[in-house]
Motif scaffolding. Sequence first.
Motif, PDB file in Angstrom:
ATOM      1  N   VAL A 259     -17.505 -43.068 -69.245  1.00  0.00           N
ATOM      2  CA  VAL A 259     -17.847 -41.640 -69.219  1.00  0.00           C
ATOM      3  C   VAL A 259     -16.872 -40.886 -68.311  1.00  0.00           C
ATOM      4  O   VAL A 259     -16.446 -39.761 -68.617  1.00  0.00           O
ATOM      5  CB  VAL A 259     -19.306 -41.436 -68.749  1.00  0.00           C
ATOM      6  N   ALA A 260     -16.502 -41.506 -67.182  1.00  0.00           N
ATOM      7  CA  ALA A 260     -15.568 -40.851 -66.260  1.00  0.00           C
ATOM      8  C   ALA A 260     -14.235 -40.565 -66.949  1.00  0.00           C
ATOM      9  O   ALA A 260     -13.655 -39.476 -66.785  1.00  0.00           O
ATOM     10  CB  ALA A 260     -15.366 -41.722 -65.020  1.00  0.00           C
ATOM     11  N   ARG A 261     -13.744 -41.532 -67.712  1.00  0.00           N
ATOM     12  CA  ARG A 261     -12.475 -41.325 -68.424  1.00  0.00           C
ATOM     13  C   ARG A 261     -12.601 -40.178 -69.437  1.00  0.00           C
ATOM     14  O   ARG A 261     -11.704 -39.344 -69.554  1.00  0.00           O
ATOM     15  CB  ARG A 261     -12.081 -42.607 -69.168  1.00  0.00           C
ATOM     16  N   THR A 262     -13.721 -40.171 -70.157  1.00  0.00           N
ATOM     17  CA  THR A 262     -13.914 -39.119 -71.165  1.00  0.00           C
ATOM     18  C   THR A 262     -13.995 -37.743 -70.509  1.00  0.00           C
ATOM     19  O   THR A 262     -13.422 -36.770 -70.996  1.00  0.00           O
ATOM     20  CB  THR A 262     -15.213 -39.399 -71.968  1.00  0.00           C
TER      21      THR A 262
ATOM     22  N   ASN B  17     -30.855 -42.392 -65.648  1.00  0.00           N
ATOM     23  CA  ASN B  17     -30.080 -41.148 -65.561  1.00  0.00           C
ATOM     24  C   ASN B  17     -28.605 -41.476 -65.394  1.00  0.00           C
ATOM     25  O   ASN B  17     -28.230 -42.582 -64.991  1.00  0.00           O
ATOM     26  CB  ASN B  17     -30.565 -40.295 -64.381  1.00  0.00           C
ATOM     27  N   LEU B  18     -27.783 -40.513 -65.728  1.00  0.00           N
ATOM     28  CA  LEU B  18     -26.338 -40.638 -65.551  1.00  0.00           C
ATOM     29  C   LEU B  18     -25.803 -39.245 -65.246  1.00  0.00           C
ATOM     30  O   LEU B  18     -26.025 -38.306 -66.020  1.00  0.00           O
ATOM     31  CB  LEU B  18     -25.678 -41.207 -66.811  1.00  0.00           C
ATOM     32  N   VAL B  19     -25.152 -39.099 -64.112  1.00  0.00           N
ATOM     33  CA  VAL B  19     -24.700 -37.786 -63.652  1.00  0.00           C
ATOM     34  C   VAL B  19     -23.176 -37.799 -63.508  1.00  0.00           C
ATOM     35  O   VAL B  19     -22.613 -38.714 -62.906  1.00  0.00           O
ATOM     36  CB  VAL B  19     -25.356 -37.431 -62.302  1.00  0.00           C
ATOM     37  N   VAL B  20     -22.552 -36.797 -64.066  1.00  0.00           N
ATOM     38  CA  VAL B  20     -21.092 -36.668 -64.003  1.00  0.00           C
ATOM     39  C   VAL B  20     -20.747 -35.469 -63.126  1.00  0.00           C
ATOM     40  O   VAL B  20     -21.254 -34.364 -63.352  1.00  0.00           O
ATOM     41  CB  VAL B  20     -20.487 -36.405 -65.399  1.00  0.00           C
ATOM     42  N   THR B  21     -19.901 -35.690 -62.137  1.00  0.00           N
ATOM     43  CA  THR B  21     -19.473 -34.605 -61.259  1.00  0.00           C
ATOM     44  C   THR B  21     -17.961 -34.470 -61.356  1.00  0.00           C
ATOM     45  O   THR B  21     -17.234 -35.458 -61.209  1.00  0.00           O
ATOM     46  CB  THR B  21     -19.899 -34.881 -59.807  1.00  0.00           C
ATOM     47  N   LEU B  22     -17.533 -33.253 -61.616  1.00  0.00           N
ATOM     48  CA  LEU B  22     -16.101 -32.980 -61.798  1.00  0.00           C
ATOM     49  C   LEU B  22     -15.622 -32.074 -60.672  1.00  0.00           C
ATOM     50  O   LEU B  22     -16.188 -31.008 -60.432  1.00  0.00           O
ATOM     51  CB  LEU B  22     -15.879 -32.283 -63.148  1.00  0.00           C
TER      52      LEU B  22
ATOM     53  N   GLY C 138     -13.071 -26.345 -57.172  1.00  0.00           N
ATOM     54  CA  GLY C 138     -14.410 -26.054 -57.688  1.00  0.00           C
ATOM     55  C   GLY C 138     -15.066 -27.339 -58.165  1.00  0.00           C
ATOM     56  O   GLY C 138     -14.388 -28.275 -58.616  1.00  0.00           O
ATOM     57  N   VAL C 139     -16.378 -27.380 -58.072  1.00  0.00           N
ATOM     58  CA  VAL C 139     -17.122 -28.589 -58.429  1.00  0.00           C
ATOM     59  C   VAL C 139     -18.262 -28.225 -59.366  1.00  0.00           C
ATOM     60  O   VAL C 139     -18.934 -27.202 -59.174  1.00  0.00           O
ATOM     61  CB  VAL C 139     -17.695 -29.281 -57.164  1.00  0.00           C
ATOM     62  N   ALA C 140     -18.482 -29.039 -60.369  1.00  0.00           N
ATOM     63  CA  ALA C 140     -19.648 -28.873 -61.245  1.00  0.00           C
ATOM     64  C   ALA C 140     -20.190 -30.248 -61.584  1.00  0.00           C
ATOM     65  O   ALA C 140     -19.470 -31.254 -61.530  1.00  0.00           O
ATOM     66  CB  ALA C 140     -19.286 -28.107 -62.511  1.00  0.00           C
ATOM     67  N   SER C 141     -21.463 -30.256 -61.945  1.00  0.00           N
ATOM     68  CA  SER C 141     -22.139 -31.523 -62.227  1.00  0.00           C
ATOM     69  C   SER C 141     -23.084 -31.320 -63.404  1.00  0.00           C
ATOM     70  O   SER C 141     -23.658 -30.235 -63.567  1.00  0.00           O
ATOM     71  CB  SER C 141     -22.918 -31.925 -60.965  1.00  0.00           C
ATOM     72  N   ILE C 142     -23.236 -32.374 -64.205  1.00  0.00           N
ATOM     73  CA  ILE C 142     -24.089 -32.258 -65.384  1.00  0.00           C
ATOM     74  C   ILE C 142     -24.558 -33.663 -65.768  1.00  0.00           C
ATOM     75  O   ILE C 142     -23.923 -34.658 -65.395  1.00  0.00           O
ATOM     76  CB  ILE C 142     -23.305 -31.585 -66.544  1.00  0.00           C
ATOM     77  N   ASN C 143     -25.666 -33.765 -66.507  1.00  0.00           N
ATOM     78  CA  ASN C 143     -26.074 -35.087 -67.005  1.00  0.00           C
ATOM     79  C   ASN C 143     -26.115 -35.140 -68.538  1.00  0.00           C
ATOM     80  O   ASN C 143     -26.707 -36.043 -69.107  1.00  0.00           O
ATOM     81  CB  ASN C 143     -27.407 -35.532 -66.390  1.00  0.00           C
ATOM     82  N   ARG C 144     -25.474 -34.146 -69.173  1.00  0.00           N
ATOM     83  CA  ARG C 144     -25.249 -34.202 -70.630  1.00  0.00           C
ATOM     84  C   ARG C 144     -23.852 -34.752 -70.834  1.00  0.00           C
ATOM     85  O   ARG C 144     -22.879 -34.127 -70.392  1.00  0.00           O
ATOM     86  CB  ARG C 144     -25.312 -32.793 -71.233  1.00  0.00           C
ATOM     87  N   VAL C 145     -23.733 -35.896 -71.496  1.00  0.00           N
ATOM     88  CA  VAL C 145     -22.413 -36.522 -71.564  1.00  0.00           C
ATOM     89  C   VAL C 145     -21.843 -36.539 -72.979  1.00  0.00           C
ATOM     90  O   VAL C 145     -20.898 -37.268 -73.264  1.00  0.00           O
ATOM     91  CB  VAL C 145     -22.435 -37.944 -70.970  1.00  0.00           C
ATOM     92  N   ASP C 146     -22.421 -35.709 -73.873  1.00  0.00           N
ATOM     93  CA  ASP C 146     -21.779 -35.569 -75.181  1.00  0.00           C
ATOM     94  C   ASP C 146     -20.594 -34.612 -75.032  1.00  0.00           C
ATOM     95  O   ASP C 146     -20.342 -34.070 -73.946  1.00  0.00           O
ATOM     96  CB  ASP C 146     -22.785 -35.079 -76.229  1.00  0.00           C
ATOM     97  N   ALA C 147     -19.871 -34.405 -76.097  1.00  0.00           N
ATOM     98  CA  ALA C 147     -18.647 -33.596 -76.012  1.00  0.00           C
ATOM     99  C   ALA C 147     -18.950 -32.177 -75.529  1.00  0.00           C
ATOM    100  O   ALA C 147     -18.210 -31.617 -74.709  1.00  0.00           O
ATOM    101  CB  ALA C 147     -17.959 -33.562 -77.384  1.00  0.00           C
ATOM    102  N   ASP C 148     -20.039 -31.600 -76.020  1.00  0.00           N
ATOM    103  CA  ASP C 148     -20.393 -30.242 -75.598  1.00  0.00           C
ATOM    104  C   ASP C 148     -20.709 -30.198 -74.108  1.00  0.00           C
ATOM    105  O   ASP C 148     -20.327 -29.269 -73.394  1.00  0.00           O
ATOM    106  CB  ASP C 148     -21.616 -29.742 -76.388  1.00  0.00           C
ATOM    107  N   GLY C 149     -21.456 -31.192 -73.654  1.00  0.00           N
ATOM    108  CA  GLY C 149     -21.836 -31.236 -72.243  1.00  0.00           C
ATOM    109  C   GLY C 149     -20.618 -31.355 -71.345  1.00  0.00           C
ATOM    110  O   GLY C 149     -20.505 -30.649 -70.331  1.00  0.00           O
ATOM    111  N   LEU C 150     -19.687 -32.221 -71.708  1.00  0.00           N
ATOM    112  CA  LEU C 150     -18.500 -32.422 -70.866  1.00  0.00           C
ATOM    113  C   LEU C 150     -17.564 -31.210 -70.942  1.00  0.00           C
ATOM    114  O   LEU C 150     -16.886 -30.881 -69.962  1.00  0.00           O
ATOM    115  CB  LEU C 150     -17.783 -33.699 -71.282  1.00  0.00           C
ATOM    116  N   ALA C 151     -17.539 -30.534 -72.079  1.00  0.00           N
ATOM    117  CA  ALA C 151     -16.740 -29.301 -72.180  1.00  0.00           C
ATOM    118  C   ALA C 151     -17.340 -28.220 -71.286  1.00  0.00           C
ATOM    119  O   ALA C 151     -16.623 -27.469 -70.605  1.00  0.00           O
ATOM    120  CB  ALA C 151     -16.691 -28.824 -73.632  1.00  0.00           C
TER     121      ALA C 151
END
Lengths: 477, 452
Positions: B7-10, B46-51, B60-73
């Motif tokens: 997920v991190a790579r994506t 759960n799985l949380v992605v922080t960018l 700037g920092v953002a975080s989300i737990n939707r990891v489909d393409a829309d969520g990561l966009a």
Amino acid sequence: MRDLCATAVDTAVGAGAEYADARAVVRRSQQVSTKNGRVEQLIDVESEGIGVRVLVAGAWGFACDRRLSADGAREAALRACAFAKAAGGRSKRALAPVEAQHGTYRTELDRDPFSVSLADKVALCLRADEALDGADIIVRQAAVRALREHKLLVSSEGTDVEQETIECGGGIDCAASGDGLFQLRSYPSATVGATEQGGWEFVEQLGLEREAPRVAEQASALLRADPCPAKVTTAVLDSDQAALQVHESVGHPTELDRVYGTEASYAGTSFLKPDDLGSLRYGSEHMNITADSTTPGGLGTFAYDDEGVPAGRQPIVEAGLLTGFLTSRETAARIGAGEGGSMRADGWNRMPLVRMTNLHLDPGEGSFDDLLADVDDGIYMETNKSWSIDDKRLNFQFGTQIAWEIKGGKLGRMLRDATYTGITPEFWGKLDAVAGRDAWRMAGITNCGKGQPGQGAHVSHGAAPARFRDVQVGVKA
Amino acid sequence: MTRALEVARTALAAADGDAEVVVQAEASGLARFASSEVHQPTLIDNLVVTLRLVRDGRVGVASINRVDADGLAELARRAAEAAASAPVDPDFPGFAEPTEAPSVDGYDAATAELGPDAQARFAAEAIDAADVPVYGFFTSALSEVAIASSTGLEAEQQMTDATTLVVAADNGCSGYAEATSWRAGAIDPAAVAREASEKAARTNGAKEIEPNSYAAVLEPYAFADLLQYFSYDSLGALGLLEERGYFAGRLGQRVFDERITILDDSLDPRGLPKAFDFEGSPKQRVELVTDGVARGVVWDRTTAKRAGNGTATTGHALPPGFSDFGPLPSALAVAPGDAKSTAELVERVGDGLYITRLHYLGVVQPREGVITGMTRDGTFRIRDGKIAEPLVNLRFTVSFPELLSDVHGLTREPALICASNFYGERYPFGTLVPALGTKRFNITGVGSAPGI
């Protein structure tokens, strides 16, 4: 999201649950903070998912899934049932009856805090941060925050409610250092600032930039202030510290799950017993405490709690007498009073617990100056700095950022490192005045912890400055 | 490759420009019990992605737990908006360059596979072994952390953890015990419950004592709690730089008894090992206090850059959402002493207090390390070198440095104490400490009798 909740509930019932509820939650927050002219935190967080709670053969189970999809809803329901069956029930559990609820709720506001750009939030923090500059100041901080939570609750009893709450807040802090001393000063509340449910207008009226020079001057002056003496004297607490006193020594001990021991392994129990209802003298005749999940602006304001029980107003202490507990449907059924109304969960992936909503010390009469006028010798304490209380909520010790001597009814010299200690019902028994409605303020607490796994809760407490006689102040290490 | 790194790579690919992605994943179960019955069993997935995104020096920092393409966009869009809203950060040290993280223990396949049946069974083992009603939990989890950044850095770790915690309590009595490990097989829930239960049985008839300064034996549960609270202001770089910590102006000085040595060591397999921090920097073993002398604090990349003079990260960055706390220890350890047992420490103390556990600590004065709190679940008087009558819960207000300035000694065997209360995303960490005998423990008030 409604369909997903219904799917989860249907799945749970099909798997053997005699009761099930499902909450779908989308929570978004923004936090901006600056320190010494630099952006320290600039973050936008979103979390969503569905949590399913089931009662199977007398045993609770809870599971959740971050996917807001039919698969996620079904899997969470089945896993919750599996955990309930594995855990097994050893006693009968009843829920206080509540009519099925249908309705919606949305925070009333003028300006959505998420419509305010992050750039404007940063600019506000940087202006307030800069205005904290002054002699001896080594750390300047400013922060603003916003949170929106959209949730649906559907139960197997027919409840179907949708709510959206929005909160925002902000605050400033600074630290002064010199001669080996380190002193903090904050506005409008300690470290986390003030937060209310409502629009950005709440942050704007705080006047962070305007208040900053006074806050910095006080932090610097504290370096030269005398330490708070150790003695038994009259203590006047500002509304912020009075709010914390309510939170720790009235709010937590009146949570009925604590009274029944179900929080014993972490946050603790309570000195209260179920039989104390209606008979225990909690404090003096000046002590009136009300739980009110309808207070405008309160962080514990909603239309329905996380069991779907409608919001309401309930006396907890009347003229010093314990007359109410904070309850869930299960604990209300167990004590045979009320229907619950205080169940709240920290997001989608935690099980609801009995939590405070808005718990207020009702106002008395007169002004802050009137409170002081009746004090020949005492101490006025302002803004919480440290807090600790035992597992039964009896023995407490609190400290404030700043204090002043009271002499002849007037504020005198500034004092640093002020602390006071007491035993809950004895302390509240010494309450001899609460200032009136004009001095009553609401404080939002955003870091109330409870439960395993841990859950944070946002609650509010209204209080006016309050006067207590014969208090031990100035505890020494 | 872990799901977290995938997920991190994506997420990194979905971001534009200099970026760092942190992914935290959790699959956990916690069977909480009260009055000897499981009442709050909770399963979390759960799985949380922080960018963290950098544009022209703006972060700037953002975080989300939707990891489909829309969520990561959406994640990338929000992080970019945050970065565009920030001024240039002169202290931003850049993202960590690729380095090889140390190889550590901390993952056990059998623990990772535990499900609700096993978690409920372990809770039942604790419940059934006690002679008095018990309150507590059994929990186990598989956690993953992965980091990928535009510097080419990639790091991933799978961690397991398991804890049994038991308060055994009835009218007028209570006792406590816990056990934590990254291998659930190393934990015996029944033994934990028996320890708590036996302790509880000895607390009936608790008496009050006068507030005063006493010598005391602190069990590892109590010592770990005090050390953890002291660390928040005094053992991290931010407390040092902001002059709020006890070590500000005291580095290199003798601050504690020479028998006190304190480390932060995430590499120790007896703890809950970690290979890297939330910036991807390798975890280092840090000497904080050596033979009573203040040696240092823990650092992340930002505070190290601010300090200058060649200061480097020690691998103690917190997750991006907690960066305002600065770096903090995550694996505190106190070097053991020469006492064969707590009984020997009790003998050395002779006359004083025996303290099992503490409750609701609060820092009164960070600069002087003054901490207040209550004792709980097993407080006793020590007389003639033996544990004597039980005591009510006591309020203490102590200067932690004073408490460590003159000691009777420490036990030879340390215990791993869980330091997480499982708020937010699961990140297991603990404190490895022996029992301590101190000559000064300041009691400032008395509370209620033990018990439910």
